[in-house]
Design a protein around this motif. Sequence first.
Motif, PDB file in Angstrom:
ATOM      1  N   VAL A  83      17.267  -0.978 -18.680  1.00 20.98           N
ATOM      2  CA  VAL A  83      17.215  -1.245 -20.112  1.00 20.98           C
ATOM      3  C   VAL A  83      15.777  -1.083 -20.597  1.00 20.98           C
ATOM      4  CG1 VAL A  83      17.669  -2.897 -21.949  1.00 20.98           C
ATOM      5  CG2 VAL A  83      19.138  -2.856 -19.927  1.00 20.98           C
ATOM      6  N   THR A  84      15.581  -0.201 -21.565  1.00 18.97           N
ATOM      7  CA  THR A  84      14.273  -0.006 -22.185  1.00 18.97           C
ATOM      8  C   THR A  84      14.337  -0.544 -23.609  1.00 18.97           C
ATOM      9  OG1 THR A  84      13.963   2.007 -20.894  1.00 18.97           O
ATOM     10  CG2 THR A  84      12.485   1.662 -22.748  1.00 18.97           C
ATOM     11  N   THR A  85      13.388  -1.416 -23.956  1.00 15.82           N
ATOM     12  CA  THR A  85      13.457  -2.110 -25.249  1.00 15.82           C
ATOM     13  C   THR A  85      12.207  -1.871 -26.078  1.00 15.82           C
ATOM     14  OG1 THR A  85      14.740  -3.856 -24.164  1.00 15.82           O
ATOM     15  CG2 THR A  85      13.861  -4.338 -26.346  1.00 15.82           C
ATOM     16  N   ASN A  86      12.402  -1.597 -27.362  1.00 17.68           N
ATOM     17  CA  ASN A  86      11.323  -1.536 -28.343  1.00 17.68           C
ATOM     18  C   ASN A  86      11.733  -2.374 -29.559  1.00 17.68           C
ATOM     19  OD1 ASN A  86       9.252   0.579 -27.358  1.00 17.68           O
ATOM     20  ND2 ASN A  86      11.217   1.609 -27.062  1.00 17.68           N
ATOM     21  N   PHE A  87      10.735  -2.856 -30.271  1.00 17.37           N
ATOM     22  CA  PHE A  87      11.009  -3.638 -31.489  1.00 17.37           C
ATOM     23  C   PHE A  87      10.466  -2.855 -32.674  1.00 17.37           C
ATOM     24  CE2 PHE A  87      10.380  -7.170 -34.513  1.00 17.37           C
ATOM     25  CZ  PHE A  87      11.653  -7.743 -34.447  1.00 17.37           C
ATOM     26  N   VAL A  88      11.368  -2.394 -33.543  1.00 15.83           N
ATOM     27  CA  VAL A  88      10.989  -1.520 -34.655  1.00 15.83           C
ATOM     28  C   VAL A  88      11.647  -2.027 -35.940  1.00 15.83           C
ATOM     29  CG1 VAL A  88      10.971   0.831 -35.524  1.00 15.83           C
ATOM     30  CG2 VAL A  88      10.870   0.436 -33.054  1.00 15.83           C
ATOM     31  N   SER A  89      10.817  -2.262 -36.962  1.00 10.56           N
ATOM     32  CA  SER A  89      11.299  -2.638 -38.300  1.00 10.56           C
ATOM     33  C   SER A  89      12.251  -3.822 -38.262  1.00 10.56           C
ATOM     34  CB  SER A  89      11.976  -1.431 -38.972  1.00 10.56           C
ATOM     35  OG  SER A  89      11.079  -0.346 -39.071  1.00 10.56           O
ATOM     36  N   GLY A  90      11.898  -4.841 -37.494  1.00 10.81           N
ATOM     37  CA  GLY A  90      12.699  -6.053 -37.453  1.00 10.81           C
ATOM     38  C   GLY A  90      13.957  -5.965 -36.622  1.00 10.81           C
ATOM     39  N   LYS A  91      14.124  -4.878 -35.869  1.00 13.52           N
ATOM     40  CA  LYS A  91      15.307  -4.705 -35.019  1.00 13.52           C
ATOM     41  C   LYS A  91      14.886  -4.328 -33.598  1.00 13.52           C
ATOM     42  CE  LYS A  91      18.534  -3.148 -38.613  1.00 13.52           C
ATOM     43  NZ  LYS A  91      19.481  -2.073 -39.012  1.00 13.52           N
ATOM     44  N   TYR A  92      15.775  -4.640 -32.679  1.00 11.18           N
ATOM     45  CA  TYR A  92      15.591  -4.197 -31.303  1.00 11.18           C
ATOM     46  C   TYR A  92      16.214  -2.811 -31.137  1.00 11.18           C
ATOM     47  CZ  TYR A  92      14.385  -9.012 -30.023  1.00 11.18           C
ATOM     48  OH  TYR A  92      13.788 -10.249 -29.933  1.00 11.18           O
ATOM     49  N   SER A  93      15.440  -1.894 -30.590  1.00  6.49           N
ATOM     50  CA  SER A  93      15.946  -0.574 -30.241  1.00  6.49           C
ATOM     51  C   SER A  93      16.032  -0.521 -28.718  1.00  6.49           C
ATOM     52  CB  SER A  93      15.002   0.517 -30.761  1.00  6.49           C
ATOM     53  OG  SER A  93      15.382   1.788 -30.278  1.00  6.49           O
ATOM     54  N   LEU A  94      17.246  -0.373 -28.202  1.00  5.68           N
ATOM     55  CA  LEU A  94      17.452  -0.443 -26.762  1.00  5.68           C
ATOM     56  C   LEU A  94      18.094   0.835 -26.236  1.00  5.68           C
ATOM     57  CD1 LEU A  94      18.626  -3.485 -28.023  1.00  5.68           C
ATOM     58  CD2 LEU A  94      18.044  -4.009 -25.659  1.00  5.68           C
ATOM     59  N   LEU A  95      17.653   1.233 -25.036  1.00  7.59           N
ATOM     60  CA  LEU A  95      18.270   2.335 -24.310  1.00  7.59           C
ATOM     61  C   LEU A  95      18.872   1.767 -23.036  1.00  7.59           C
ATOM     62  CD1 LEU A  95      15.465   5.044 -24.707  1.00  7.59           C
ATOM     63  CD2 LEU A  95      17.639   4.931 -25.936  1.00  7.59           C
ATOM     64  N   LEU A  96      20.169   1.934 -22.885  1.00  4.02           N
ATOM     65  CA  LEU A  96      20.881   1.417 -21.720  1.00  4.02           C
ATOM     66  C   LEU A  96      21.190   2.584 -20.792  1.00  4.02           C
ATOM     67  CD1 LEU A  96      23.433  -0.920 -23.568  1.00  4.02           C
ATOM     68  CD2 LEU A  96      21.048  -1.363 -22.972  1.00  4.02           C
ATOM     69  N   GLY A  97      20.346   2.778 -19.785  1.00  6.74           N
ATOM     70  CA  GLY A  97      20.526   3.868 -18.843  1.00  6.74           C
ATOM     71  C   GLY A  97      21.294   3.408 -17.618  1.00  6.74           C
ATOM     72  N   CYS A  98      22.324   4.152 -17.253  1.00  2.03           N
ATOM     73  CA  CYS A  98      23.173   3.726 -16.142  1.00  2.03           C
ATOM     74  C   CYS A  98      23.651   4.940 -15.351  1.00  2.03           C
ATOM     75  CB  CYS A  98      24.380   2.947 -16.667  1.00  2.03           C
ATOM     76  SG  CYS A  98      25.272   2.053 -15.393  1.00  2.03           S
ATOM     77  N   GLY A  99      23.709   4.785 -14.040  1.00  5.04           N
ATOM     78  CA  GLY A  99      24.287   5.802 -13.168  1.00  5.04           C
ATOM     79  C   GLY A  99      25.303   5.153 -12.239  1.00  5.04           C
ATOM     80  N   VAL A 100      26.514   5.724 -12.171  1.00  7.18           N
ATOM     81  CA  VAL A 100      27.595   5.154 -11.359  1.00  7.18           C
ATOM     82  C   VAL A 100      28.051   6.201 -10.340  1.00  7.18           C
ATOM     83  CG1 VAL A 100      29.877   4.084 -11.378  1.00  7.18           C
ATOM     84  CG2 VAL A 100      28.359   3.788 -13.340  1.00  7.18           C
ATOM     85  N   ASN A 101      28.139   5.803  -9.072  1.00  6.42           N
ATOM     86  CA  ASN A 101      28.666   6.690  -8.036  1.00  6.42           C
ATOM     87  C   ASN A 101      30.188   6.793  -8.198  1.00  6.42           C
ATOM     88  OD1 ASN A 101      26.147   6.995  -6.976  1.00  6.42           O
ATOM     89  ND2 ASN A 101      26.578   6.030  -5.019  1.00  6.42           N
ATOM     90  N   VAL A 102      30.622   7.739  -9.005  1.00  4.51           N
ATOM     91  CA  VAL A 102      32.060   7.896  -9.237  1.00  4.51           C
ATOM     92  C   VAL A 102      32.691   8.687  -8.094  1.00  4.51           C
ATOM     93  CG1 VAL A 102      33.837   8.778 -10.793  1.00  4.51           C
ATOM     94  CG2 VAL A 102      31.762   7.749 -11.722  1.00  4.51           C
ATOM     95  N   THR A 103      32.155   9.878  -7.833  1.00  5.70           N
ATOM     96  CA  THR A 103      32.692  10.706  -6.741  1.00  5.70           C
ATOM     97  C   THR A 103      31.649  11.059  -5.697  1.00  5.70           C
ATOM     98  OG1 THR A 103      32.311  12.710  -8.062  1.00  5.70           O
ATOM     99  CG2 THR A 103      34.498  11.718  -8.178  1.00  5.70           C
ATOM    100  N   ASN A 104      30.390  10.695  -5.931  1.00  7.10           N
ATOM    101  CA  ASN A 104      29.326  10.980  -4.974  1.00  7.10           C
ATOM    102  C   ASN A 104      29.214   9.835  -3.962  1.00  7.10           C
ATOM    103  OD1 ASN A 104      26.801  12.465  -4.097  1.00  7.10           O
ATOM    104  ND2 ASN A 104      25.932  10.484  -4.637  1.00  7.10           N
ATOM    105  N   GLU A 105      29.476  10.103  -2.685  1.00  6.17           N
ATOM    106  CA  GLU A 105      29.518   9.053  -1.673  1.00  6.17           C
ATOM    107  C   GLU A 105      28.149   8.718  -1.093  1.00  6.17           C
ATOM    108  OE1 GLU A 105      32.435   9.696   1.305  1.00  6.17           O
ATOM    109  OE2 GLU A 105      34.019  10.186  -0.106  1.00  6.17           O
ATOM    110  N   ALA A 106      27.173   9.601  -1.255  1.00  9.34           N
ATOM    111  CA  ALA A 106      25.865   9.368  -0.654  1.00  9.34           C
ATOM    112  C   ALA A 106      24.986   8.569  -1.609  1.00  9.34           C
ATOM    113  CB  ALA A 106      25.190  10.706  -0.327  1.00  9.34           C
ATOM    114  N   PRO A 107      24.178   7.644  -1.104  1.00  2.00           N
ATOM    115  CA  PRO A 107      24.100   7.266   0.307  1.00  2.00           C
ATOM    116  C   PRO A 107      24.913   6.022   0.629  1.00  2.00           C
ATOM    117  CG  PRO A 107      22.233   6.371  -0.850  1.00  2.00           C
ATOM    118  CD  PRO A 107      23.079   7.058  -1.891  1.00  2.00           C
ATOM    119  N   THR A 108      25.755   5.546  -0.292  1.00  2.00           N
ATOM    120  CA  THR A 108      26.474   4.293  -0.036  1.00  2.00           C
ATOM    121  C   THR A 108      27.972   4.546   0.024  1.00  2.00           C
ATOM    122  OG1 THR A 108      26.431   3.772  -2.423  1.00  2.00           O
ATOM    123  CG2 THR A 108      24.659   2.873  -1.068  1.00  2.00           C
TER     124      THR A 108
END
Length: 693
Positions: free
Chosen positions: A540-565
């Motif tokens: 989660v990357t957060t910035n505060f701009v013009s009285g609001k929170y601007s957030l980037l929610l970056g996510c990676g999920v191993n759906v079909t890739n088995e490596a390395p887990t």
Amino acid sequence: MNVLVYNGAGTSPESVKNTIETLRLLLEPYYAVSPVTARVLETEPWTTKTSVVVFPGGADLPYVRDCKKVIPKIRDFVSKDGGLYIGICAGGYFGSGRCEFAKGDPCYEVTGPRDLKLFPGIARGPAFSGFKYNKEDGAKTVKLKVNGIENLQEAYSYYNGGALFVDAEKYPNVEVLAEYEDSVDVPFSDDPNAANQDATAAAAAIVLSSFGKGKALFIGPHPEISAKNLKPIGEEWYDNKVIKLLEEHDTSRFQLMKEVLRKAGLKCNSTESNPGNPDLTPIFVATKDNMADLREFEENLRSNSAKTDDSGDAYHLTGENDSFDIYEGFSHAEEASLKLQDVHPVDAVKQIIFPANEETVPGKPLISHFDMQKFFAHLNPSSKLGSILLYGDVVTSTSMILDQNKTLLAALPENRAIHVGTIQLLGRGRGGNTWVNPRGVLASTTAINLPAVSPSSGERTPIVFVQYLAMLAYCKAIRTFAPGYEDLPVKIKWPNDLYAMKPQYYYNNNMKLLGKEFPNGLIPLDDVDPAFVKVSGLLVTTNFVSGKYSLLLGCGVNVTNEAPTTSLATWVKILNNERDALGMPHLPPIDHEILLAKYLNELDTLLKKFLMYGPSPILPEYYKYWMHSDQIVQLLDHNSVRAKLVGITEDYGLLIAKELIAGSNTHFTGNVYHLQPDGNTFDIFKGLISKKA
């Protein structure tokens, strides 16, 4: 088992990146390759879960300074636990008995004993003159004579400032795997009875040292770096013959790297050559029912851009970190793709293509690995979240391209956009770590804006809970993907990682999961270590701009890739085997597009509930899916007291731990500790919680 690559003070970012990429290419799925800091090596109980610790290229003195407390731990890891140390270039100087670098040069000299001493002798260099820090003046492609490796007598490698290992052949516990064939510029023997001019004598470039139960691999040059991954440093670059010679002999370089890892005792996969990273592809912008917001986004970008032709279809935007060409109409796809061919992803001008008025979404000829129609079909039409889709088959990083270009981020309509990439060449994690995200990992970054004050309660918005909401949304999307998916053994690790049961643990314990809905308590808390592995993480990357929170929610999920887990698809297969035995119909396969849409639907619902009522109604759902109910931990920064985890505070999202009476798992002293998710490390495998540095 883990392969830990040091990424602390003194390391070269390019060396870290190339080391991680090459080790992952050669060692996955047998090992999980991850970057670590000196603090992690000092405080975390990593030795029992690790096969290799790697110190890549950079500068030796910062290693000595920052890793002083780590050195005894590394020595014990090798000598007592049978682990492997790999030192490349600066890591070779650091791991030897003595470092002699640029001796006699008042600007560069670094000489002195080294405490690690996994190679007992002297690492002396630069083996070839001309080295300058942060430059390529002394860089070259060196020819190596290879010893003791079947079907490989010589190889070529990139070199810049690395050592030779003095009199390596004289130590009984050291094997010389490769020698420099070119004449070196520093003495490679200190034996007064040996003649350096002897035609049979050569300077050791790669050596393997036995140390107690373990081994140490020392590499003077850089065989982990391919010609394609070399890029200019500074104003001027070295002669192109360095690259040309390396390109001509890339097969031998790759084979050398693979074989020295095998000689050191590692299990390598069947990869026979380095395919290199693919070229970037254009980023297509699309929507289903939100064309007004899409045109607003396009106009916002154009207002900060310069027109590049008279047709009105192309504009150029200079962002804070990247430059962009902006087109209207999918007919520009070929033109945009040509601009990205054979260009390093860092240097490339990124290409963004909006649909023309009569167009909707790009089809299969333009995007190969993501079905936009399917994604939009499963997105909740009452929600705007995710209604503006930015997609590229190959991108740098869905997170960094938005975070590092505020002009691009500011142009996005609020709470609408998600950026998705099938392959990320610069995938981003905590601590600034980067890696290549392969196909099979669902990588996305969602841009959201939240008010600083709740519109319903008038109280401040406890923004720390967003990380909990996002991972809860993904967990719910997975467990409700289709009837029967509630049995998938997936849990949330505090605060925002997703873990799945190891298939091997399932088989070893002859488990059956159908109808269990994978509740808390099915796996004993003492078995968390062998039972679970990570399948997803959130940044989660957060910035505060013009009285609001601007957030980037970056996510990676191993759906079909088995490596390395492991992957979600692996668990669908396992559950289908159980269903076969009972004559039940199969679970449907898990599609990236549908899972992403369901995640956004869940996230939208949770965010609305959170803004209206706060975290109170959401925490019971989080506890249902997390793996820490009643877990007993040690608090290292509080005299190692034992405590039981009982929940999360509703004000600042802190972990609540109640201290236990000595000898009891059920009775409390009355002391309660609140722990911060961003100020502590939490090792669920060892039950340890401690403050971060």
